[in-house]
Design an enzyme around this catalytic site. Structure first.
Site, short mmCIF file in Angstrom:
data_model
loop_
_atom_site.label_atom_id
_atom_site.label_comp_id
_atom_site.label_asym_id
_atom_site.label_seq_id
_atom_site.Cartn_x
_atom_site.Cartn_y
_atom_site.Cartn_z
N SER A 1 57.94 9.37 18.34
CA SER A 1 57.27 8.49 19.30
C SER A 1 57.99 7.18 19.60
O SER A 1 58.14 6.82 20.78
CB SER A 1 55.84 8.20 18.82
OG SER A 1 55.10 9.40 18.71
N LYS B 1 44.00 11.59 11.28
CA LYS B 1 43.34 11.80 12.57
C LYS B 1 41.82 11.90 12.46
O LYS B 1 41.11 11.62 13.43
CB LYS B 1 43.91 13.04 13.26
CG LYS B 1 45.37 12.86 13.68
CD LYS B 1 45.88 14.03 14.51
CE LYS B 1 47.31 13.79 14.95
NZ LYS B 1 47.81 14.81 15.87
N ASP C 1 45.88 14.98 22.20
CA ASP C 1 46.58 16.15 21.66
C ASP C 1 46.27 17.40 22.47
O ASP C 1 47.17 18.18 22.82
CB ASP C 1 46.19 16.40 20.20
CG ASP C 1 47.00 15.56 19.22
OD1 ASP C 1 48.13 15.17 19.57
OD2 ASP C 1 46.51 15.30 18.11
N GLY D 1 42.94 21.50 11.69
CA GLY D 1 43.02 20.08 11.40
C GLY D 1 42.87 19.27 12.68
O GLY D 1 42.34 19.77 13.69
#
Length: 369
Positions: free
Chosen positions: A39, A89, A126, A160
């Site tokens: 990132s 997350k 996401d 997840g």
């Protein structure tokens, strides 16, 4: 205003000098994103190109310091927001003030925006990023990996944070198709299937030992786990595991290796590989055997982007399947987070919150990858 050094107090990596000198600050928080996260290298060129005095930094945060990190962000008026990666997350949700509707449904967050009053709002890009990487070419000359998801049968491995997000978006996109969710923990997999049946009643949980059989009857296999990802995962009491050599098609049991602070990463890798060698060989052999039984028409997406070709994708490619790595998903979710969340107010104030600006961000991120 709390100085940026308060952030330095709660992270384990040394922050770049630009993290203190820039007018605005953003970043990515995780266990050790400074070691692997892509990132910063795709956000910072965009911020520079649009003429914004801002810096995007990795923040390595131990689980015990996550709450302190969030509070430091809340107090720092230069912070615009941050991305969230594994393993926080879901853990970060109770520490936030608000979730947008989709993040609330998903139950996971991958981007947090700091409002002017210090309130922290969690969102999730996401799923949208993953879907875009499948159906939209990154360049004008490219072809989409899959032209049509409607009616498709999809096997999703992992429930997840990223898996949850992808499950919601895929469940909607496939319409009358079927979504199979495989996960090592049945309770987690069952819970995800129950939650997404509101948008797709066909969601079915699959035991992890039935992944190979299920892969033979679908159109697309998606790995949303960290199996195959480079680097090591920190456990308790200074122990680590390495999942990079493994395929998610077959269960694995990597050796737990003790790693001392400051130890040469190469020696840690060597110890993980040596102590796990028999397990790696067993996993790879069984996965390769299963792959030969999967029809060549089945496509494989691995959301991992480091390495660009995981064990799963290498075996899939060598056995005649079309494959896609996590580069596109990483770029698309990052572009969504930057444009629609963290710096949205900047684009709105500058009169540049429009499709052409978003497309230029995607193209710039692709060019610097």
């Amino acid at each position: 205003m709390v100085k940026t050094c308060s952030l330095q107090d709660v992270v384990t990596n040394q922050l770049d000098a630009r993290a203190t000198s820039s007018q605005w600050l953003a970043g990515i928080v995780g266990e050790n994103p400074s070691k692997y996260a892509k990132s910063p290298s795709i956000w910072n060129p965009v911020l520079q190109a649009i003429g914004l005095d801002a810096f995007y930094s990795p923040f390595d945060v131990a689980s015990a310091n996550l709450a302190a990190f969030v509070e430091a962000v809340r107090q720092d008026q230069r912070m615009k927001g941050f991305s969230v990666t594994m393993p926080y997350k879901t853990a970060i949700i109770p520490l936030l003030d608000e979730l947008d509707g989709r993040a609330k449904s998903i139950g996971a967050v991958n981007v947090v925006v700091r409002r002017k009053d210090g309130r922290l709002v969690g969102a999730n890009t996401d799923g949208s990023g993953g879907l875009a990487s499948l159906t939209t070419p990154l360049s004008a000359e490219g072809e989409p990996f899959i032209r049509q998801l409607q009616g498709s049968r999809v096997l999703l491995i992992g429930s997840g944070g990223a898996g949850k997000a992808l499950a919601w978006y895929l469940a909607e996109a496939i319409g009358a198709g079927t979504l199979y969710v495989a996960n090592r923990s049945r309770s987690s997999g069952d819970e995800l299937c129950r939650s997404i049946r509101s948008v797709n009643p066909t969601a079915v949980y699959v035991e992890s030992n039935a992944i190979g059989i299920t892969a033979r009857k679908v159109d697309l296999v998606v790995n949303a786990t960290t199996v195959g990802q480079s680097g090591v995962r920190l456990l308790t009491e200074g122990r680590v595991i390495c999942l990079e050599p493994y395929s998610p098609l077959v269960n694995s049991n990597p050796a737990q290796v003790r790693a001392a602070a400051g130890q040469d990463p190469r020696s840690v890798y060597e110890a993980c590989y040596r102590d796990s060698l028999l397990d790696i060989q067993n996993n790879n052999l069984r996965s390769a055997s299963l792959m030969t039984q999967v029809p060549a028409s089945v496509r494989f997406l691995d959301i991992v982007y480091s390495p660009l070709e995981t064990t799963l994708l290498r075996q899939a490619r060598l056995s005649g399947h079309q494959t896609l790595n996590g580069k596109g998903m990483n770029i698309c979710q990052a572009a969504d987070a930057l444009f629609h969340w963290v710096f949205q107010s900047h684009f709105e104030e500058a009169g540049r919150y429009e499709t052409t600006t978003y497309r230029s961000i995607v193209e710039r991120m692709c060019s610097v990858w």
